[in-house]
Design a protein around this motif. Structure first.
Motif, short mmCIF file in Angstrom:
data_model
loop_
_atom_site.label_atom_id
_atom_site.label_comp_id
_atom_site.label_asym_id
_atom_site.label_seq_id
_atom_site.Cartn_x
_atom_site.Cartn_y
_atom_site.Cartn_z
N VAL A 40 34.19 -27.39 -0.92
CA VAL A 40 33.77 -26.45 0.11
C VAL A 40 32.28 -26.61 0.37
CG1 VAL A 40 35.58 -24.76 -0.36
CG2 VAL A 40 33.41 -24.61 -1.60
N ALA A 41 31.92 -26.45 1.64
CA ALA A 41 30.52 -26.58 2.04
C ALA A 41 30.28 -25.72 3.26
CB ALA A 41 30.17 -28.04 2.34
N ALA A 42 29.01 -25.37 3.47
CA ALA A 42 28.67 -24.54 4.61
C ALA A 42 27.24 -24.84 5.04
CB ALA A 42 28.82 -23.05 4.28
N THR A 43 26.94 -24.48 6.28
CA THR A 43 25.59 -24.65 6.81
C THR A 43 25.13 -23.33 7.40
OG1 THR A 43 26.48 -25.36 8.96
CG2 THR A 43 25.94 -27.09 7.36
N GLY A 44 23.82 -23.10 7.36
CA GLY A 44 23.26 -21.87 7.91
C GLY A 44 21.77 -21.99 8.08
N GLY A 45 21.19 -21.01 8.75
CA GLY A 45 19.77 -21.06 9.01
C GLY A 45 18.91 -20.77 7.80
N SER A 46 19.46 -20.05 6.82
CA SER A 46 18.68 -19.65 5.66
C SER A 46 19.51 -19.77 4.40
CB SER A 46 18.21 -18.20 5.83
OG SER A 46 17.70 -17.69 4.60
N ALA A 47 18.85 -20.11 3.30
CA ALA A 47 19.54 -20.21 2.01
C ALA A 47 20.08 -18.86 1.56
CB ALA A 47 18.58 -20.77 0.97
N ARG A 48 19.66 -17.77 2.18
CA ARG A 48 20.18 -16.45 1.81
C ARG A 48 21.69 -16.35 2.04
NH1 ARG A 48 15.61 -14.84 4.75
NH2 ARG A 48 16.95 -14.22 6.50
N HIS A 49 22.21 -17.23 2.89
CA HIS A 49 23.64 -17.19 3.20
C HIS A 49 24.48 -18.06 2.27
CE1 HIS A 49 22.89 -14.89 6.78
NE2 HIS A 49 22.13 -15.84 7.31
N SER A 50 23.88 -18.65 1.26
CA SER A 50 24.61 -19.62 0.43
C SER A 50 25.76 -18.99 -0.34
CB SER A 50 23.64 -20.30 -0.54
OG SER A 50 23.03 -19.35 -1.40
N LEU A 51 25.71 -17.67 -0.58
CA LEU A 51 26.79 -17.04 -1.33
C LEU A 51 28.11 -17.00 -0.55
CD1 LEU A 51 24.92 -14.06 -3.06
CD2 LEU A 51 25.74 -16.18 -4.10
N THR B 202 31.29 -27.61 -7.72
CA THR B 202 30.08 -27.59 -6.92
C THR B 202 30.41 -27.44 -5.44
OG1 THR B 202 28.87 -28.97 -8.49
CG2 THR B 202 28.03 -28.89 -6.24
N GLY B 203 29.92 -26.35 -4.84
CA GLY B 203 29.96 -26.20 -3.40
C GLY B 203 28.57 -26.54 -2.86
N VAL B 204 28.50 -26.98 -1.64
CA VAL B 204 27.22 -27.42 -1.07
C VAL B 204 26.88 -26.57 0.15
CG1 VAL B 204 25.93 -29.34 -0.08
CG2 VAL B 204 27.58 -29.77 -1.91
N PHE B 205 25.74 -25.92 0.08
CA PHE B 205 25.22 -25.17 1.23
C PHE B 205 23.95 -25.86 1.71
CE2 PHE B 205 22.57 -22.08 3.33
CZ PHE B 205 23.46 -21.44 4.18
N ALA B 206 23.86 -26.08 3.00
CA ALA B 206 22.67 -26.72 3.58
C ALA B 206 22.06 -25.77 4.59
CB ALA B 206 23.05 -28.04 4.25
N SER B 207 20.81 -25.40 4.36
CA SER B 207 20.08 -24.56 5.30
C SER B 207 19.18 -25.43 6.16
CB SER B 207 19.25 -23.51 4.54
OG SER B 207 18.31 -24.15 3.69
N ALA B 208 18.47 -24.80 7.07
CA ALA B 208 17.65 -25.56 8.01
C ALA B 208 16.63 -26.45 7.30
CB ALA B 208 16.95 -24.59 8.96
N GLU B 209 16.01 -25.92 6.22
CA GLU B 209 14.98 -26.69 5.54
C GLU B 209 15.55 -27.91 4.80
OE1 GLU B 209 15.55 -22.82 3.06
OE2 GLU B 209 15.46 -23.40 5.18
N ASP B 210 16.86 -27.92 4.55
CA ASP B 210 17.46 -29.07 3.86
C ASP B 210 17.50 -30.32 4.73
OD1 ASP B 210 18.16 -28.16 1.23
OD2 ASP B 210 19.67 -26.88 2.15
N TRP B 211 17.34 -30.16 6.03
CA TRP B 211 17.48 -31.30 6.92
C TRP B 211 16.16 -31.97 7.23
CZ3 TRP B 211 22.19 -32.85 7.03
CH2 TRP B 211 23.24 -31.94 6.96
N GLY B 212 15.07 -31.50 6.60
CA GLY B 212 13.79 -32.13 6.85
C GLY B 212 12.84 -31.85 5.71
N ALA C 252 16.80 -32.79 -2.38
CA ALA C 252 17.59 -31.80 -3.09
C ALA C 252 19.01 -31.75 -2.54
CB ALA C 252 16.92 -30.43 -2.99
N LEU C 253 19.16 -31.81 -1.23
CA LEU C 253 20.48 -31.82 -0.62
C LEU C 253 21.24 -33.06 -1.04
CD1 LEU C 253 22.62 -30.70 1.29
CD2 LEU C 253 21.42 -31.83 3.18
#
Length: 207
Positions: free
Chosen positions: A114-125, A145-155, A162-163
Protein backbone atom coordinates in the motif's frame (compact mmCIF):
# COMPACT_ATOMS: atom_id res chain seq x y z
CA UNK A 1 7.29 -18.45 -15.55
CA UNK A 2 7.46 -14.71 -14.97
CA UNK A 3 5.66 -13.26 -11.98
CA UNK A 4 3.03 -10.60 -12.62
CA UNK A 5 2.96 -7.43 -10.53
CA UNK A 6 0.06 -5.06 -11.12
CA UNK A 7 0.26 -1.44 -10.02
CA UNK A 8 -3.19 0.07 -9.37
CA UNK A 9 -3.02 3.87 -9.33
CA UNK A 10 -5.84 6.09 -8.14
CA UNK A 11 -4.19 9.31 -9.25
CA UNK A 12 -6.36 11.82 -11.10
CA UNK A 13 -3.78 14.17 -12.63
CA UNK A 14 -1.62 13.79 -15.71
CA UNK A 15 1.11 13.25 -14.76
CA UNK A 16 0.11 11.79 -11.42
CA UNK A 17 2.42 11.55 -8.41
CA UNK A 18 0.49 8.44 -7.39
CA UNK A 19 1.33 6.82 -10.72
CA UNK A 20 4.95 7.95 -10.38
CA UNK A 21 5.18 6.39 -6.93
CA UNK A 22 3.46 3.22 -8.09
CA UNK A 23 5.91 2.86 -10.99
CA UNK A 24 8.84 3.19 -8.58
CA UNK A 25 7.40 0.57 -6.23
CA UNK A 26 6.66 -1.86 -9.04
CA UNK A 27 10.17 -1.49 -10.40
CA UNK A 28 11.67 -1.93 -6.91
CA UNK A 29 9.78 -5.21 -6.48
CA UNK A 30 10.77 -6.37 -9.96
CA UNK A 31 14.43 -5.60 -9.28
CA UNK A 32 14.31 -7.36 -5.91
CA UNK A 33 12.84 -10.46 -7.54
CA UNK A 34 15.51 -10.35 -10.26
CA UNK A 35 18.18 -10.34 -7.56
CA UNK A 36 16.62 -13.54 -6.25
CA UNK A 37 16.66 -15.13 -9.70
CA UNK A 38 12.97 -14.62 -10.46
CA UNK A 39 11.70 -12.88 -13.56
CA UNK A 40 8.79 -10.46 -13.16
CA UNK A 41 6.81 -8.11 -15.33
CA UNK A 42 4.99 -5.01 -14.13
CA UNK A 43 1.70 -3.70 -15.52
CA UNK A 44 0.08 -0.41 -14.51
CA UNK A 45 -3.64 0.36 -14.26
CA UNK A 46 -4.99 3.91 -14.01
CA UNK A 47 -8.29 3.83 -12.13
CA UNK A 48 -9.34 7.17 -13.58
CA UNK A 49 -9.77 5.39 -16.93
CA UNK A 50 -12.41 3.17 -15.28
CA UNK A 51 -14.09 5.77 -13.04
CA UNK A 52 -17.45 5.74 -14.82
CA UNK A 53 -17.55 1.93 -14.96
CA UNK A 54 -16.68 1.70 -11.25
CA UNK A 55 -19.46 4.17 -10.39
CA UNK A 56 -21.97 2.24 -12.51
CA UNK A 57 -20.87 -1.00 -10.85
CA UNK A 58 -21.49 0.57 -7.44
CA UNK A 59 -25.07 1.44 -8.45
CA UNK A 60 -26.04 -1.58 -10.55
CA UNK A 61 -23.90 -4.35 -9.09
CA UNK A 62 -22.80 -5.19 -12.63
CA UNK A 63 -19.25 -4.81 -13.93
CA UNK A 64 -19.07 -3.76 -17.56
CA UNK A 65 -16.85 -6.03 -19.69
CA UNK A 66 -13.96 -3.54 -19.71
CA UNK A 67 -14.03 -3.22 -15.91
CA UNK A 68 -14.47 -6.97 -15.47
CA UNK A 69 -11.36 -7.54 -17.58
CA UNK A 70 -9.35 -5.11 -15.47
CA UNK A 71 -10.53 -6.73 -12.24
CA UNK A 72 -9.58 -10.14 -13.63
CA UNK A 73 -6.08 -8.82 -14.40
CA UNK A 74 -5.71 -7.56 -10.83
CA UNK A 75 -7.02 -10.67 -9.13
CA UNK A 76 -4.88 -12.98 -11.32
CA UNK A 77 -1.66 -11.13 -10.43
CA UNK A 78 1.07 -12.52 -8.21
CA UNK A 79 1.24 -9.23 -6.32
CA UNK A 80 -0.50 -5.87 -6.34
CA UNK A 81 0.66 -2.35 -5.52
CA UNK A 82 -2.21 -0.04 -4.58
CA UNK A 83 -1.45 3.67 -4.46
CA UNK A 84 -3.63 6.74 -4.44
CA UNK A 85 -3.85 10.35 -3.29
CA UNK A 86 -5.15 11.40 0.11
CA UNK A 87 -8.49 13.24 -0.02
CA UNK A 88 -10.03 14.78 3.11
CA UNK A 89 -7.61 12.93 5.38
CA UNK A 90 -8.58 9.52 3.99
CA UNK A 91 -8.13 7.23 1.03
CA UNK A 92 -9.49 8.69 -2.21
CA UNK A 93 -13.03 7.78 -3.15
CA UNK A 94 -11.89 6.30 -6.45
CA UNK A 95 -9.53 3.83 -4.78
CA UNK A 96 -12.10 2.95 -2.10
CA UNK A 97 -14.83 2.45 -4.70
CA UNK A 98 -12.57 0.14 -6.69
CA UNK A 99 -11.92 -1.96 -3.58
CA UNK A 100 -15.65 -1.93 -2.83
CA UNK A 101 -16.58 -3.51 -6.17
CA UNK A 102 -14.14 -6.38 -5.75
CA UNK A 103 -15.44 -9.74 -4.64
CA UNK A 104 -14.59 -10.03 -0.92
CA UNK A 105 -12.51 -13.15 -1.64
CA UNK A 106 -10.70 -11.83 -4.69
CA UNK A 107 -7.56 -10.68 -2.85
CA UNK A 108 -7.48 -13.50 -0.28
CA UNK A 109 -3.79 -14.15 0.43
CA UNK A 110 -2.62 -11.74 -2.29
CA UNK A 111 0.69 -9.98 -1.52
CA UNK A 112 -0.19 -6.29 -1.52
CA UNK A 113 1.89 -3.15 -1.02
CA UNK A 114 0.00 0.00 0.00
CA UNK A 115 1.14 3.52 -0.79
CA UNK A 116 -0.27 7.01 -0.86
CA UNK A 117 0.63 10.54 -1.86
CA UNK A 118 -0.31 13.86 -0.28
CA UNK A 119 0.74 17.42 0.20
CA UNK A 120 2.00 16.93 3.75
CA UNK A 121 3.52 14.12 5.77
CA UNK A 122 0.75 14.75 8.33
CA UNK A 123 -1.46 12.57 6.14
CA UNK A 124 0.83 9.53 6.26
CA UNK A 125 -1.37 7.74 8.81
CA UNK A 126 -3.89 7.18 6.02
CA UNK A 127 -1.93 4.01 5.22
CA UNK A 128 -2.64 2.45 8.61
CA UNK A 129 -6.03 3.94 9.43
CA UNK A 130 -7.75 3.88 6.03
CA UNK A 131 -6.02 1.50 3.62
CA UNK A 132 -4.87 -1.40 5.77
CA UNK A 133 -8.28 -2.03 7.43
CA UNK A 134 -10.01 -2.37 4.05
CA UNK A 135 -7.37 -4.77 2.77
CA UNK A 136 -7.47 -6.71 6.04
CA UNK A 137 -11.19 -7.21 5.45
CA UNK A 138 -10.34 -8.51 1.97
CA UNK A 139 -7.78 -10.83 3.61
CA UNK A 140 -4.91 -9.52 1.50
CA UNK A 141 -1.36 -10.21 2.70
CA UNK A 142 -0.24 -6.60 3.10
CA UNK A 143 3.53 -6.21 3.48
CA UNK A 144 4.78 -4.40 6.61
CA UNK A 145 6.18 -1.30 4.94
CA UNK A 146 3.72 1.15 3.42
CA UNK A 147 5.10 4.13 1.51
CA UNK A 148 3.75 7.65 1.81
CA UNK A 149 5.21 10.39 -0.38
CA UNK A 150 4.56 14.04 0.39
CA UNK A 151 5.42 17.05 -1.71
CA UNK A 152 8.89 17.42 -0.19
CA UNK A 153 9.74 13.81 -1.11
CA UNK A 154 9.79 14.71 -4.79
CA UNK A 155 12.58 17.26 -4.55
CA UNK A 156 15.51 18.45 -2.50
CA UNK A 157 18.74 16.82 -1.50
CA UNK A 158 17.36 14.69 1.34
CA UNK A 159 13.73 14.01 0.47
CA UNK A 160 14.34 12.03 -2.69
CA UNK A 161 16.91 9.82 -1.02
CA UNK A 162 14.65 9.07 1.92
CA UNK A 163 11.80 8.15 -0.42
CA UNK A 164 14.11 5.93 -2.46
CA UNK A 165 15.10 4.05 0.70
CA UNK A 166 11.45 3.45 1.66
CA UNK A 167 10.59 2.37 -1.87
CA UNK A 168 13.49 -0.10 -1.96
CA UNK A 169 12.57 -1.59 1.41
CA UNK A 170 8.91 -2.00 0.48
CA UNK A 171 9.89 -3.52 -2.87
CA UNK A 172 12.08 -6.10 -1.14
CA UNK A 173 9.25 -7.03 1.22
CA UNK A 174 6.83 -7.48 -1.67
CA UNK A 175 9.38 -9.60 -3.52
CA UNK A 176 9.80 -11.83 -0.46
CA UNK A 177 6.04 -12.20 -0.20
CA UNK A 178 5.80 -13.17 -3.87
CA UNK A 179 8.59 -15.68 -3.46
CA UNK A 180 6.79 -17.11 -0.45
CA UNK A 181 9.50 -16.30 2.09
CA UNK A 182 8.61 -14.18 5.10
CA UNK A 183 11.27 -11.75 6.30
CA UNK A 184 12.77 -12.74 9.64
CA UNK A 185 11.86 -10.50 12.56
CA UNK A 186 14.88 -8.67 13.98
CA UNK A 187 16.52 -10.54 16.84
CA UNK A 188 14.49 -13.75 16.53
CA UNK A 189 16.80 -15.88 14.42
CA UNK A 190 18.72 -17.45 17.30
CA UNK A 191 15.60 -18.21 19.35
CA UNK A 192 13.65 -19.78 16.48
CA UNK A 193 16.13 -22.67 16.30
CA UNK A 194 15.73 -23.57 20.00
CA UNK A 195 13.43 -26.32 21.30
CA UNK A 196 10.07 -25.16 22.68
CA UNK A 197 11.04 -26.02 26.26
CA UNK A 198 14.15 -23.88 26.03
CA UNK A 199 12.15 -21.02 24.58
CA UNK A 200 9.93 -21.18 27.66
CA UNK A 201 13.00 -21.21 29.90
CA UNK A 202 14.23 -18.05 28.21
CA UNK A 203 11.05 -16.11 29.01
CA UNK A 204 10.37 -17.43 32.53
CA UNK A 205 11.40 -15.01 35.28
CA UNK A 206 14.28 -16.14 37.45
CA UNK A 207 13.13 -17.66 40.73
Amino acid sequence: MAKNIVVVSGGLGVPSTSRMLGDQLGEAARSALAERGLEAQVAAIELRDYAADIANNMVTGYAAPRLAGMIAQVTAADAVVIVGPVFSASISGLVKSFLDVLDPKSLDGMPVLVAATGGSARHSLVLDYAMRPVLAYLRAAVVPTGVFASAEDWGGDTGGGALADRVARAGRELALAVEGAAPARPGTGALESLPFEQLLANIRPAS
